[in-house]
Scaffold this motif. Structure first.
Motif, PDB file in Angstrom:
ATOM      1  N   VAL A 187       1.374   5.817   3.329  1.00 55.40           N
ATOM      2  CA  VAL A 187       0.077   6.185   2.773  1.00 55.40           C
ATOM      3  C   VAL A 187      -0.436   7.451   3.447  1.00 55.40           C
ATOM      4  N   CYS A 195       0.789   6.841  -6.960  1.00 55.38           N
ATOM      5  CA  CYS A 195      -0.521   6.744  -7.611  1.00 55.38           C
ATOM      6  C   CYS A 195      -1.443   7.873  -7.161  1.00 55.38           C
ATOM      7  N   ARG A 198      -4.805   7.548  -7.370  1.00 50.93           N
ATOM      8  CA  ARG A 198      -5.915   6.860  -6.706  1.00 50.93           C
ATOM      9  C   ARG A 198      -5.539   5.400  -6.481  1.00 50.93           C
ATOM     10  N   LEU A 199      -6.201   4.787  -5.498  1.00 47.69           N
ATOM     11  CA  LEU A 199      -5.994   3.380  -5.200  1.00 47.69           C
ATOM     12  C   LEU A 199      -7.328   2.650  -5.308  1.00 47.69           C
ATOM     13  N   ALA A 212       0.796   4.029  -2.920  1.00 49.32           N
ATOM     14  CA  ALA A 212       0.332   5.366  -2.565  1.00 49.32           C
ATOM     15  C   ALA A 212       1.355   6.439  -2.911  1.00 49.32           C
ATOM     16  N   THR A 248     -10.510  -3.053   3.965  1.00 53.63           N
ATOM     17  CA  THR A 248      -9.519  -1.999   3.777  1.00 53.63           C
ATOM     18  C   THR A 248      -8.894  -1.601   5.107  1.00 53.63           C
ATOM     19  N   LEU A 257       0.819  -1.209   0.000  1.00 51.63           N
ATOM     20  CA  LEU A 257       0.000   0.000   0.000  1.00 51.63           C
ATOM     21  C   LEU A 257       0.853   1.259   0.000  1.00 51.63           C
ATOM     22  N   ASP A 258       1.896   1.272   0.810  1.00 51.86           N
ATOM     23  CA  ASP A 258       2.732   2.465   0.900  1.00 51.86           C
ATOM     24  C   ASP A 258       3.394   2.780  -0.431  1.00 51.86           C
ATOM     25  N   THR A 312      -8.496   8.352  -3.246  1.00 51.45           N
ATOM     26  CA  THR A 312      -7.129   8.863  -3.181  1.00 51.45           C
ATOM     27  C   THR A 312      -6.397   8.155  -2.049  1.00 51.45           C
ATOM     28  N   PRO A 313      -5.075   8.179  -2.060  1.00 54.19           N
ATOM     29  CA  PRO A 313      -4.348   7.566  -0.940  1.00 54.19           C
ATOM     30  C   PRO A 313      -4.778   8.122   0.417  1.00 54.19           C
ATOM     31  N   GLU A 314      -5.071   9.431   0.448  1.00 51.94           N
ATOM     32  CA  GLU A 314      -5.503  10.038   1.707  1.00 51.94           C
ATOM     33  C   GLU A 314      -6.872   9.507   2.134  1.00 51.94           C
ATOM     34  N   ARG A 347      -6.494   6.003   3.434  1.00 55.08           N
ATOM     35  CA  ARG A 347      -5.826   6.008   4.740  1.00 55.08           C
ATOM     36  C   ARG A 347      -6.746   6.524   5.851  1.00 55.08           C
TER      37      ARG A 347
END
Length: 276
Positions: free
Chosen positions: A276, A220, A222-223, A217, A249, A213-214, A236-238, A241
């Motif tokens: 992330v 990218c 978006r995830l 993120a 998730t 994930l890190d 988004t990564p934010e 997270r």
């Protein structure tokens, strides 16, 4: 640029006739220059999604939905149309760089054959371009690398060669299938930074498949979180997270090893934090 709607994939066992659903009606889109990370555990369908885009799903598969790239529906395209799209629009960066090259051919042949054979560029010009591409990905001793066989290069060096080959055809979409899995942590960071830099320089779109994930993120926009063949959420990564929408998730986030619980996250060579 890329629109995937209701993508399904089912594979039938030739011995038993049993059908297994691999992808379960997934939909997502990708804009020009955007990077989407497909993250999740092994067997969640990340790599199979890339195979459907490339049209190289397993024999006996049933693919449903639509995959539209630049106005062309790849699932409805003829074999000739697919060959043109693969030659000019798509590029794959595989997780095992040693498996991506023919072991009995020099690196030079790998890099120039697409330019010389498929695009008609004179071989002398193609070789000069190949050397330039190697320099772009941080390789300085280009003559030695061009003369080398794959087994004579380290994994990190060879993955740089694969990235150079991927951008040589000036594709619109990069498909990166866990491109750092076989590399040590330091080399991972270097390769990811190069990949992100080249993507931004050339204005490429990218789908980045990873368990990490890190790492996803860090590069990218978006995830998309996948489990059991389904995309559970995209953000988004934010957002992933701070505001995860599913228990899976949240569990995936909690499973990340934190080597810096009290301090700042390490950064890539380009200055991007890897957390992330």
């Amino acid at each position: 640029m890329l629109n995937v709607e209701g993508l399904t994939l089912a594979v039938t066992d030739p011995d038993t006739g049993q059908e297994t659903e691999i992808l379960r009606g997934n939909s997502f889109s990708l804009g020009q220059g955007e990077a989407l990370g497909l993250v999740g555990e092994s067997g969640s369908g990340k790599s199979m999604t890339l195979k459907c885009i490339l049209g190289i799903e397993p024999p006996g598969s049933k693919v449903g939905g639509s995959i539209e790239l630049g106005g062309t529906d790849l699932l409805a395209a003829s074999g000739e149309q697919l060959r043109k799209v693969r030659a000019n629009e798509l590029a794959l960066i595989a997780q095992n760089p040693h498996g991506a090259l023919n072991p009995v051919l020099h690196v030079e042949r790998f890099l120039i054959e697409g330019m010389a054979d498929a695009r008609g560029i004179p071989k002398a010009e193609a070789k000069a371009r190949a050397a330039g591409l190697l320099r772009q990905v941080g390789i300085t001793d280009t003559e030695r690398v061009l003369r080398s066989y794959p087994h004579q290069l380290s994994g990190g060096l060879l993955q740089r060669v694969v990235i150079a080959g991927a951008i040589s055809g000036e594709p619109r979409l990069l498909l990166a299938d866990e491109p750092t899995t076989a590399l040590d942590v330091t080399t991972q960071a270097e390769v990811v930074a190069i990949l992100d830099e080249k993507r931004r320089e050339h204005g490429l779109s990218m789908i980045f498949v990873s368990h990490d994930l890190d790492l996803a993120a860090a590069i990218c926009d978006r995830l998309a979180v996948m489990k059991d063949g389904a995309i559970l959420e995209i953000g988004t990564p934010e957002e992933i997270r701070d505001r995860p929408k599913t228990d899976y998730t949240r569990a995936l986030m909690a499973a990340r090893p934190l080597l810096h619980p009290e301090g700042r996250a390490p950064v890539l060579p380009n200055g991007t934090e890897t957390d992330v």
